[in-house]
Design a protein around this motif. Sequence first.
Motif, PDB file in Angstrom:
ATOM      1  N   ASP A  25      32.885  68.079  57.374  1.00 47.68           N
ATOM      2  CA  ASP A  25      31.956  68.530  58.417  1.00 47.68           C
ATOM      3  C   ASP A  25      31.879  67.594  59.615  1.00 47.68           C
ATOM      4  O   ASP A  25      31.591  68.028  60.731  1.00 47.68           O
ATOM      5  CB  ASP A  25      30.550  68.673  57.818  1.00 47.68           C
ATOM      6  CG  ASP A  25      30.529  69.599  56.631  1.00 47.68           C
ATOM      7  OD1 ASP A  25      30.802  70.792  56.810  1.00 47.68           O
ATOM      8  OD2 ASP A  25      30.246  69.131  55.502  1.00 47.68           O
ATOM      9  N   VAL A  26      32.092  66.306  59.385  1.00 46.72           N
ATOM     10  CA  VAL A  26      31.962  65.291  60.442  1.00 46.72           C
ATOM     11  C   VAL A  26      33.060  64.250  60.220  1.00 46.72           C
ATOM     12  O   VAL A  26      33.356  63.886  59.080  1.00 46.72           O
ATOM     13  CB  VAL A  26      30.583  64.599  60.405  1.00 46.72           C
ATOM     14  CG1 VAL A  26      30.495  63.511  61.468  1.00 46.72           C
ATOM     15  CG2 VAL A  26      29.461  65.605  60.573  1.00 46.72           C
TER      16      VAL A  26
ATOM     17  N   LEU B 181      35.894  69.668  64.928  1.00 49.32           N
ATOM     18  CA  LEU B 181      34.906  68.906  64.171  1.00 49.32           C
ATOM     19  C   LEU B 181      34.118  67.976  65.092  1.00 49.32           C
ATOM     20  O   LEU B 181      34.680  67.397  66.020  1.00 49.32           O
ATOM     21  CB  LEU B 181      35.585  68.082  63.079  1.00 49.32           C
ATOM     22  CG  LEU B 181      36.195  68.873  61.928  1.00 49.32           C
ATOM     23  CD1 LEU B 181      37.089  67.983  61.082  1.00 49.32           C
ATOM     24  CD2 LEU B 181      35.086  69.494  61.067  1.00 49.32           C
ATOM     25  N   PRO B 182      32.828  67.801  64.831  1.00 49.97           N
ATOM     26  CA  PRO B 182      32.054  66.822  65.603  1.00 49.97           C
ATOM     27  C   PRO B 182      32.498  65.405  65.258  1.00 49.97           C
ATOM     28  O   PRO B 182      32.783  65.102  64.098  1.00 49.97           O
ATOM     29  CB  PRO B 182      30.607  67.077  65.171  1.00 49.97           C
ATOM     30  CG  PRO B 182      30.712  67.714  63.826  1.00 49.97           C
ATOM     31  CD  PRO B 182      31.991  68.507  63.835  1.00 49.97           C
TER      32      PRO B 182
ATOM     33  N   ILE C 282      24.907  60.021  62.233  1.00 54.24           N
ATOM     34  CA  ILE C 282      25.189  60.970  61.139  1.00 54.24           C
ATOM     35  C   ILE C 282      23.931  61.760  60.800  1.00 54.24           C
ATOM     36  O   ILE C 282      23.977  62.989  60.598  1.00 54.24           O
ATOM     37  CB  ILE C 282      25.711  60.212  59.898  1.00 54.24           C
ATOM     38  CG1 ILE C 282      27.049  59.536  60.212  1.00 54.24           C
ATOM     39  CG2 ILE C 282      25.867  61.166  58.710  1.00 54.24           C
ATOM     40  CD1 ILE C 282      27.527  58.576  59.130  1.00 54.24           C
ATOM     41  N   ARG C 283      22.811  61.079  60.750  1.00 58.11           N
ATOM     42  CA  ARG C 283      21.526  61.736  60.475  1.00 58.11           C
ATOM     43  C   ARG C 283      21.230  62.807  61.528  1.00 58.11           C
ATOM     44  O   ARG C 283      20.784  63.921  61.209  1.00 58.11           O
ATOM     45  CB  ARG C 283      20.422  60.672  60.459  1.00 58.11           C
ATOM     46  CG  ARG C 283      19.045  61.180  60.008  1.00 58.11           C
ATOM     47  CD  ARG C 283      17.996  60.092  60.160  1.00 58.11           C
ATOM     48  NE  ARG C 283      18.240  58.947  59.298  1.00 58.11           N
ATOM     49  CZ  ARG C 283      18.545  57.724  59.729  1.00 58.11           C
ATOM     50  NH1 ARG C 283      18.698  57.501  61.044  1.00 58.11           N
ATOM     51  NH2 ARG C 283      18.742  56.742  58.875  1.00 58.11           N
ATOM     52  N   ARG C 284      21.514  62.470  62.782  1.00 58.00           N
ATOM     53  CA  ARG C 284      21.249  63.405  63.881  1.00 58.00           C
ATOM     54  C   ARG C 284      22.065  64.690  63.732  1.00 58.00           C
ATOM     55  O   ARG C 284      21.546  65.798  63.918  1.00 58.00           O
ATOM     56  CB  ARG C 284      21.562  62.719  65.206  1.00 58.00           C
ATOM     57  CG  ARG C 284      21.295  63.564  66.443  1.00 58.00           C
ATOM     58  CD  ARG C 284      21.658  62.793  67.703  1.00 58.00           C
ATOM     59  NE  ARG C 284      21.529  63.607  68.900  1.00 58.00           N
ATOM     60  CZ  ARG C 284      21.950  63.241  70.114  1.00 58.00           C
ATOM     61  NH1 ARG C 284      22.521  62.047  70.271  1.00 58.00           N
ATOM     62  NH2 ARG C 284      21.796  64.050  71.157  1.00 58.00           N
ATOM     63  N   LEU C 285      23.340  64.560  63.382  1.00 53.66           N
ATOM     64  CA  LEU C 285      24.181  65.745  63.230  1.00 53.66           C
ATOM     65  C   LEU C 285      23.788  66.564  62.006  1.00 53.66           C
ATOM     66  O   LEU C 285      23.856  67.791  62.025  1.00 53.66           O
ATOM     67  CB  LEU C 285      25.652  65.339  63.140  1.00 53.66           C
ATOM     68  CG  LEU C 285      26.277  64.760  64.404  1.00 53.66           C
ATOM     69  CD1 LEU C 285      27.761  64.488  64.199  1.00 53.66           C
ATOM     70  CD2 LEU C 285      26.073  65.678  65.610  1.00 53.66           C
TER      71      LEU C 285
ATOM     72  N   ALA D  57      25.939  69.838  66.295  1.00 48.30           N
ATOM     73  CA  ALA D  57      27.235  69.535  65.686  1.00 48.30           C
ATOM     74  C   ALA D  57      28.277  70.584  66.070  1.00 48.30           C
ATOM     75  O   ALA D  57      29.413  70.250  66.411  1.00 48.30           O
ATOM     76  CB  ALA D  57      27.088  69.451  64.167  1.00 48.30           C
ATOM     77  N   ARG D  58      27.890  71.857  66.042  1.00 52.49           N
ATOM     78  CA  ARG D  58      28.827  72.920  66.408  1.00 52.49           C
ATOM     79  C   ARG D  58      29.228  72.829  67.878  1.00 52.49           C
ATOM     80  O   ARG D  58      30.404  72.995  68.229  1.00 52.49           O
ATOM     81  CB  ARG D  58      28.208  74.292  66.118  1.00 52.49           C
ATOM     82  CG  ARG D  58      28.175  74.664  64.643  1.00 52.49           C
ATOM     83  CD  ARG D  58      27.837  76.133  64.462  1.00 52.49           C
ATOM     84  NE  ARG D  58      26.505  76.462  64.973  1.00 52.49           N
ATOM     85  CZ  ARG D  58      25.388  76.373  64.253  1.00 52.49           C
ATOM     86  NH1 ARG D  58      25.430  75.949  62.987  1.00 52.49           N
ATOM     87  NH2 ARG D  58      24.218  76.695  64.789  1.00 52.49           N
TER      88      ARG D  58
END
Length: 402
Positions: A273-274, A296-297, A331-334, A341-342
């Motif tokens: 995902d990241v 991907l972000p 990471i927490r923010r996404l 993120a998208r």
Amino acid sequence: MKIVLFANTDWYLYNFRRSLALALRDAGHQLLLLSPPGPYGEKLQALGLRWEPLPMERRSLNPLREIGLLRHLVRVLRRERPALVHGFTIKCAVYGSLAARMAGVPARVNAVAGMGYVFTSSDLKARLLRPVVRSLLRLALDGEGARLILQNSDDIALFEKAGLIDPSRIRLIRGSGVDCSRFTQRSGARADGPLRVLLAARLLWDKGLDEYVKAARQLLAEGRPIHFLLAGEPDPGNPAAVPEATVQAWVNEGVVTWLGHVDDMVGLLSSVDVVVLPSYREGLPKTLIEAAACGLPLITADVPGCREVVTDGVDGLLVPVRDGDALAGAIRRLQDDPALARRLGEAARVKAHAEFDERIVVRRTVDAYRELCGPVAVPVLKVDGVRVGGVVSSSPSGRGLG
């Protein structure tokens, strides 16, 4: 035209310069690929490329061994009589250029991806080697028959400030390129489950592994459903290598899942995902571009090379270098904002296709060859329907390639 491509590992030639070699071969040029021996030499040969091992040790400082390597290179170049030698990484740039001068090779192109251990480390050995390497770089890289390819604007400024080369001979080509037709956006959202975060790199401290583990510990301690993946192998030839025992201790602690070397990066990126890379400095990180092409972000450090790929808040997130807390926050923010993120991932994909497709890199590399050697034939390639190849003009531009 005969061209020699020279790198410090066969792995580098296979993973980063395979497309350039195949494009040149398909255009009818004669190629010889040189590197220390390794398992990827056979893979290059299986593609129909001519590869030859060299008696080279990346970490060697033994004067007799290094003189022997230089003599070996000179013998090879006198035997082959190429029109051009293209070296990759600092050591190959120095040795390849010196050998080319001695062997009477008229054209020398060097691509330096980042400044390497000698310039980025604060170790005593690195500091002692720095003035020696600077002197060798000045001797090897400059001259009418030379071009230096750098991957980011920060490195250009550094080389110019250090007076290592006439600035008019520097060309900017962002990275080694990515096959954007292979690295594609996955169809549909991944099934529900923990957020899957990936760091894929050689296992070196200066790739930000300590910060990655610190961020993982922090977020897991908060009870967040996150799966931290680490892909890559130790690099025993690099002084900044993370010991395998340390990596295994992280695995035993339950902080990361270590995947080792991964051949199928397309498949791996489609499962996460990241993608993060909290590196201390880069030339232009291929992993980030591959992830960007997949939509991907990205989270990376605000350092040279990385910020060429990511503009903060536009197509990814930048965090301060050596800051595990800031990495955890990103990471927490996404995780808390899937829409963000998208949006970042989609913008990263658009940028990868527009700026980092390998066909663009091949064309710009051949432009540098053309400045030194005259007309150089390459296959007709297309990027999003736009012609970027063919036989290029022989009149040199003398300008940087953006």
